[in-house]
Write a protein that holds these residues in place. Sequence first.
Motif, PDB file in Angstrom:
ATOM      1  N   LEU A   1      37.203 -39.677  61.209  1.00  0.00           N
ATOM      2  CA  LEU A   1      38.293 -40.231  62.552  1.00  0.00           C
ATOM      3  C   LEU A   1      37.884 -39.188  63.956  1.00  0.00           C
ATOM      4  N   GLU A   2      37.130 -38.138  63.407  1.00  0.00           N
ATOM      5  CA  GLU A   2      36.540 -38.297  64.732  1.00  0.00           C
ATOM      6  C   GLU A   2      35.227 -38.810  65.407  1.00  0.00           C
ATOM      7  N   LEU A   3      33.846 -39.300  64.251  1.00  0.00           N
ATOM      8  CA  LEU A   3      33.413 -40.382  64.416  1.00  0.00           C
ATOM      9  C   LEU A   3      33.980 -41.959  64.995  1.00  0.00           C
ATOM     10  N   GLN A   4      34.804 -41.967  64.112  1.00  0.00           N
ATOM     11  CA  GLN A   4      35.412 -43.194  64.908  1.00  0.00           C
ATOM     12  C   GLN A   4      36.212 -42.797  66.265  1.00  0.00           C
ATOM     13  N   ILE A   5      36.857 -42.135  66.862  1.00  0.00           N
ATOM     14  CA  ILE A   5      37.563 -41.732  67.569  1.00  0.00           C
ATOM     15  C   ILE A   5      36.141 -41.925  68.763  1.00  0.00           C
ATOM     16  N   PHE A   6      34.837 -41.310  68.520  1.00  0.00           N
ATOM     17  CA  PHE A   6      34.236 -40.980  69.540  1.00  0.00           C
ATOM     18  C   PHE A   6      33.898 -42.331  70.036  1.00  0.00           C
ATOM     19  N   LEU A   7      33.181 -43.157  68.795  1.00  0.00           N
ATOM     20  CA  LEU A   7      32.698 -44.506  69.044  1.00  0.00           C
ATOM     21  C   LEU A   7      33.306 -45.398  69.914  1.00  0.00           C
TER      22      LEU A   7
ATOM     23  N   GLY B   1      30.674 -49.258  72.722  1.00  0.00           N
ATOM     24  CA  GLY B   1      29.172 -49.350  73.097  1.00  0.00           C
ATOM     25  C   GLY B   1      28.207 -48.693  73.258  1.00  0.00           C
ATOM     26  N   ARG B   2      28.630 -47.800  74.161  1.00  0.00           N
ATOM     27  CA  ARG B   2      27.721 -46.863  74.656  1.00  0.00           C
ATOM     28  C   ARG B   2      27.989 -45.230  74.220  1.00  0.00           C
ATOM     29  N   ASN B   3      28.580 -45.019  73.518  1.00  0.00           N
ATOM     30  CA  ASN B   3      28.486 -43.804  72.781  1.00  0.00           C
ATOM     31  C   ASN B   3      27.672 -44.669  71.109  1.00  0.00           C
ATOM     32  N   SER B   4      27.624 -43.767  70.414  1.00  0.00           N
ATOM     33  CA  SER B   4      26.771 -44.166  68.910  1.00  0.00           C
ATOM     34  C   SER B   4      26.123 -43.148  67.887  1.00  0.00           C
ATOM     35  N   ARG B   5      27.059 -43.504  66.815  1.00  0.00           N
ATOM     36  CA  ARG B   5      26.450 -42.389  65.728  1.00  0.00           C
ATOM     37  C   ARG B   5      25.041 -41.600  66.019  1.00  0.00           C
ATOM     38  N   GLU B   6      23.998 -41.688  66.032  1.00  0.00           N
ATOM     39  CA  GLU B   6      23.059 -40.767  66.556  1.00  0.00           C
ATOM     40  C   GLU B   6      23.318 -39.173  67.833  1.00  0.00           C
ATOM     41  N   LYS B   7      24.319 -40.035  68.991  1.00  0.00           N
ATOM     42  CA  LYS B   7      24.773 -39.828  70.302  1.00  0.00           C
ATOM     43  C   LYS B   7      25.824 -38.195  69.666  1.00  0.00           C
ATOM     44  N   PHE B   8      26.486 -39.065  68.730  1.00  0.00           N
ATOM     45  CA  PHE B   8      27.807 -38.256  67.722  1.00  0.00           C
ATOM     46  C   PHE B   8      26.954 -36.825  66.777  1.00  0.00           C
ATOM     47  N   ILE B   9      26.137 -37.415  66.112  1.00  0.00           N
ATOM     48  CA  ILE B   9      25.472 -35.972  65.628  1.00  0.00           C
ATOM     49  C   ILE B   9      24.194 -35.024  66.424  1.00  0.00           C
ATOM     50  N   LYS B  10      23.858 -35.814  67.836  1.00  0.00           N
ATOM     51  CA  LYS B  10      23.147 -34.761  68.666  1.00  0.00           C
ATOM     52  C   LYS B  10      24.405 -34.059  69.530  1.00  0.00           C
ATOM     53  N   ILE B  11      25.849 -34.171  69.465  1.00  0.00           N
ATOM     54  CA  ILE B  11      26.159 -33.320  70.703  1.00  0.00           C
ATOM     55  C   ILE B  11      26.997 -32.392  69.873  1.00  0.00           C
TER      56      ILE B  11
ATOM     57  N   PHE C   1      37.202 -35.117  73.592  1.00  0.00           N
ATOM     58  CA  PHE C   1      38.556 -35.636  73.018  1.00  0.00           C
ATOM     59  C   PHE C   1      39.449 -35.352  74.216  1.00  0.00           C
ATOM     60  N   GLN C   2      39.609 -34.094  74.901  1.00  0.00           N
ATOM     61  CA  GLN C   2      40.306 -33.932  75.502  1.00  0.00           C
ATOM     62  C   GLN C   2      40.232 -34.377  77.256  1.00  0.00           C
ATOM     63  N   THR C   3      38.987 -34.707  77.450  1.00  0.00           N
ATOM     64  CA  THR C   3      39.061 -35.753  78.459  1.00  0.00           C
ATOM     65  C   THR C   3      39.698 -36.781  78.721  1.00  0.00           C
ATOM     66  N   TYR C   4      40.453 -37.252  77.434  1.00  0.00           N
ATOM     67  CA  TYR C   4      40.613 -38.921  77.023  1.00  0.00           C
ATOM     68  C   TYR C   4      41.334 -38.373  76.183  1.00  0.00           C
ATOM     69  N   GLY C   5      42.152 -36.849  76.448  1.00  0.00           N
ATOM     70  CA  GLY C   5      43.693 -37.217  75.952  1.00  0.00           C
ATOM     71  C   GLY C   5      43.885 -37.172  73.925  1.00  0.00           C
ATOM     72  N   VAL C   6      42.690 -37.413  73.895  1.00  0.00           N
ATOM     73  CA  VAL C   6      42.921 -37.100  72.195  1.00  0.00           C
ATOM     74  C   VAL C   6      43.114 -35.625  71.568  1.00  0.00           C
ATOM     75  N   ASP C   7      44.062 -36.431  70.831  1.00  0.00           N
ATOM     76  CA  ASP C   7      44.316 -34.922  69.599  1.00  0.00           C
ATOM     77  C   ASP C   7      44.162 -35.342  68.692  1.00  0.00           C
ATOM     78  N   VAL C   8      43.090 -34.720  67.996  1.00  0.00           N
ATOM     79  CA  VAL C   8      42.550 -35.337  66.275  1.00  0.00           C
ATOM     80  C   VAL C   8      43.350 -35.081  65.722  1.00  0.00           C
ATOM     81  N   ASN C   9      43.636 -33.756  65.494  1.00  0.00           N
ATOM     82  CA  ASN C   9      45.080 -32.468  64.968  1.00  0.00           C
ATOM     83  C   ASN C   9      45.721 -33.621  64.777  1.00  0.00           C
ATOM     84  N   ALA C  10      46.695 -34.201  65.856  1.00  0.00           N
ATOM     85  CA  ALA C  10      47.911 -34.217  65.706  1.00  0.00           C
ATOM     86  C   ALA C  10      47.772 -35.709  64.599  1.00  0.00           C
TER      87      ALA C  10
END
Length: 106
Positions: A45-51, A56-66, A75-84
């Motif tokens: 879910l976090e990967l899906q949201i991140f992408l 087009g700018r976020n990538s799976r490779e970037k997700f692994i490195k972050i 997620f906080q910057t974009y107002g995303v509540d993953v737990n919810a």
Amino acid sequence: MEHLSVKQCRTLLRIQSKDTINKYLKTLNLFGQKRLSWSELQQILELQIFLGLKHGRNSREKFIKISRQELEQTFQTYGVDVNARLAALQKIHRNSVQQKQHCVSM
């Protein structure tokens, strides 16, 4: 602890393509598992949201490195509540399981 099939995870996350879920699973080193835990589903879910945040700018490779902290801050910057979102998916799953059990017992 409850585990879900990959197909159940795909359905809950509304991932249409088997290729997409397989790419996500490979990225998270979960490929080949028949069943996934809720914490593993949360990673997907976090990967899906991140992408989707910077399509087009976020990538799976970037997700692994972050770092975890950077990810949570993003997620906080974009107002995303993953737990919810995860809690909502768990509720949807519980309701669908209860409906299936109810239909079978009738």
